[in-house]
Design an enzyme around this catalytic site. Sequence first.
Site, PDB file in Angstrom:
ATOM      1  N   CYS D  96      20.084  -7.408  33.024  1.00 20.81           N
ATOM      2  CA  CYS D  96      20.362  -8.640  32.280  1.00 20.81           C
ATOM      3  C   CYS D  96      20.989  -8.390  30.916  1.00 20.81           C
ATOM      4  O   CYS D  96      21.421  -9.334  30.250  1.00 20.81           O
ATOM      5  CB  CYS D  96      19.073  -9.427  32.059  1.00 20.81           C
ATOM      6  N   CYS D 128      16.016 -13.732  31.783  1.00 17.79           N
ATOM      7  CA  CYS D 128      16.230 -12.659  32.753  1.00 17.79           C
ATOM      8  C   CYS D 128      15.249 -12.808  33.916  1.00 17.79           C
ATOM      9  O   CYS D 128      15.609 -12.658  35.071  1.00 17.79           O
ATOM     10  CB  CYS D 128      16.047 -11.315  32.066  1.00 17.79           C
ATOM     11  N   CYS D 192       7.926 -22.017   4.195  1.00 14.35           N
ATOM     12  CA  CYS D 192       7.901 -20.570   4.482  1.00 14.35           C
ATOM     13  C   CYS D 192       8.181 -19.833   3.174  1.00 14.35           C
ATOM     14  O   CYS D 192       7.569 -18.816   2.859  1.00 14.35           O
ATOM     15  CB  CYS D 192       8.971 -20.196   5.498  1.00 14.35           C
ATOM     16  N   CYS D 195       5.420 -19.003   0.286  1.00 16.01           N
ATOM     17  CA  CYS D 195       4.653 -17.758   0.374  1.00 16.01           C
ATOM     18  C   CYS D 195       5.556 -16.529   0.362  1.00 16.01           C
ATOM     19  O   CYS D 195       5.243 -15.538  -0.282  1.00 16.01           O
ATOM     20  CB  CYS D 195       3.823 -17.729   1.661  1.00 16.01           C
ATOM     21  N   HIS D 196       6.648 -16.582   1.105  1.00 16.77           N
ATOM     22  CA  HIS D 196       7.398 -15.357   1.375  1.00 16.77           C
ATOM     23  C   HIS D 196       8.637 -15.166   0.494  1.00 16.77           C
ATOM     24  O   HIS D 196       9.350 -14.185   0.637  1.00 16.77           O
ATOM     25  CB  HIS D 196       7.740 -15.266   2.861  1.00 16.77           C
ATOM     26  N   ARG D 235       3.696 -15.642  14.941  1.00 15.58           N
ATOM     27  CA  ARG D 235       3.479 -15.727  13.494  1.00 15.58           C
ATOM     28  C   ARG D 235       3.900 -17.095  12.963  1.00 15.58           C
ATOM     29  O   ARG D 235       3.253 -17.644  12.085  1.00 15.58           O
ATOM     30  CB  ARG D 235       4.259 -14.607  12.792  1.00 15.58           C
ATOM     31  N   CYS D 239       1.555 -19.498  10.850  1.00 10.01           N
ATOM     32  CA  CYS D 239       1.898 -19.966   9.500  1.00 10.01           C
ATOM     33  C   CYS D 239       1.872 -21.489   9.435  1.00 10.01           C
ATOM     34  O   CYS D 239       1.371 -22.064   8.466  1.00 10.01           O
ATOM     35  CB  CYS D 239       3.273 -19.447   9.081  1.00 10.01           C
TER      36      CYS D 239
END
Lengths: 103, 103, 166, 278
Positions: D96, D128, D192, D195-196, D235, D239
């Site tokens: 694939c 696939c 997002c 925090c990041h 994740r 979050c």
Amino acid sequence: MAHQILVHAMSSGGSTTVEALIKHPMDSGFVKDKAGKIIPAHYIEVIEFTHKGKIVLTGYWGPAVSKNPFIKFSFKGGKSGDPIGISWVDNKGETAATSSNIM
Amino acid sequence: MKGFRCGLVLVGLLVPVAASAAVASKASAASAIAAAQAEMKLAASMQDQWIATVAAMKDARLALKQGDFAAAETAAVHAKALASLSVEQAKAQRALWVNEAVH
Amino acid sequence: MTEIEGLILSAPSRRTVLAAVAAGTAAGLMRPALSFAAAAAPRASSYPAKAFIQHSQDATLQAMFGTSSVTASADVKMDAPDIAENGAVVPVSFDANAPKVTAAAILALDNPFVMACAYKIPEGTSPAIASRIKLGKTTKVVSVVQSGGKLMSASKQVKVTLGGCG
Amino acid sequence: MKLALIVLASLWAAPLAQAASQPDPAADLQGFQGYFLKRFPKVPLAAYVNGPYNFSKSERDQWKQIIEFPPYAFAVADGKTLFDTKFANGKTYASCFPNGGIGIAQTYPMFDAKTGRVVPLGVAINRCRVANGAAKLSLTTGKLADIEAYMTSTSDGKPIDVVVPHDPRALAAYQAGKEYFYSRRGQLNFSCASCHVQAAGMHLRGDVLAPALGLTASFPLYRSSWGDVGTLVRRFIGCNKKVKAEPEAADSTAYRDLAYFMTYMNNGLPIAGPGARP
């Protein structure tokens, strides 16, 4: 794939260092699953390492050993190609064993 | 900005107390649920459904099923108020997100 | 919080493991079913079950070694984090500079059961072992080593915080 | 109902107005990486793939011990076995993917001109499977995460190379991901980026918040708190829940676009997955 054991054994300067990672849930018996039911204790009790058939370490583990346990130790002697044996038995009577050669 | 948001959340929590004073019937509870559901659909379409909204709606449906129409209506009004707040938040963010972007 | 210097850009040992796994080579993935020279399973009867169900250091040592008398010693070195990044996986190791070490144990005094693990160390094996244990909450972790029949120890307080971003 | 429609219409008007300024991924990338490099001058670009470990010595020391024999080793091994196992029709996953699926993880998520949608590696693996008569797998954990772990391991160290082609649909997907990343949501009113980006490198209770730069490079990830390997989507779901927002569906357009934007921002950084984190 249930009972895998990953082993690194390296000899240098007259001693051999063994590192192993053992696939096991090591359930402590204190944790609940999503449905709120206690997951029964399930952990390795005895693990044995041998070099050419001679025991080089015996570990006694309790439920406080981490999931997929890791251990590292070393012993005198051992040379490239020698077999290292690892075997364990858990509290449910399940066992696994493997053998690997020193690099 | 953050303080403003917190203020909104507080207002949202006060709304249901006022609403529960009204006399509830099966029909009024059902219509409160329908109204909340419409608002929640809007919130979801804006990718901002709050967990508390879904929980309040679940409470409303359960109370309706158990024949507690007053409780059902109170919870539904609560759910709608929360959904409205998240819609407000999402609407505001449509313009405000740019301020947080790193350029 | 400021960034720290001396960064490791990559971890060579990690690479080794990945490469070994990918190649299926000696570093060794072994499956018991396939391994012909597999050793016999150890005997469960030797398991010191009683030592694993005690709630105090004294009772644990008594059950494990037949004595609870232990001396703190600088000859036992222990490595454990000040703050565990996750209580589920706390690397703990000890290294004893002492003759005739025959056994060792790792205790976590505030765990439900005090003893985490113990080892029987035959002659020729160095009294230095690293493993990973679980800590339920902030606790004193003690490494006990039996040397010539006497117990000596090192200990360290390990802080366990809630995983903030689970 | 009519009122609702009017409200909806007015809501859609806002993003349309914004779209007037063309998205410029290349300029964004430069600005994004430059922002972090300026803020943390001691951390070299490639080191960002090690996330929180650039900011806490204690955590870094534990991590070094843990990756000495990493807990994701089993996932990589199992993933390889699954990857090499034939489907009922005799074909394998290798059929694939370009280059038989080896060393290509750094090019995902990929824009698919046929469907006009973003395809992360997990979705490609499921495609696939479906193409070969097998059922889809969960996109968050388990077998699919293991296969992803193996495929990613074969790209270890390769620079991330996500392409946003000059296709209005690709640019729109990129822009949607960017907007999702910076938009506050949930009852706690966090994005997002809260925090990041803004709080990157600082402590949230016991944990150090990883900068968004480099964040996707070590996925799939073995998290001690999960006790197994999970994907980037897992994740995202976590979050969203943390900020008290209902997560999107694992294969939603929102998450695909978010992964597209975030991974594009990591272009040039080396793949370091699978990784290990608390």
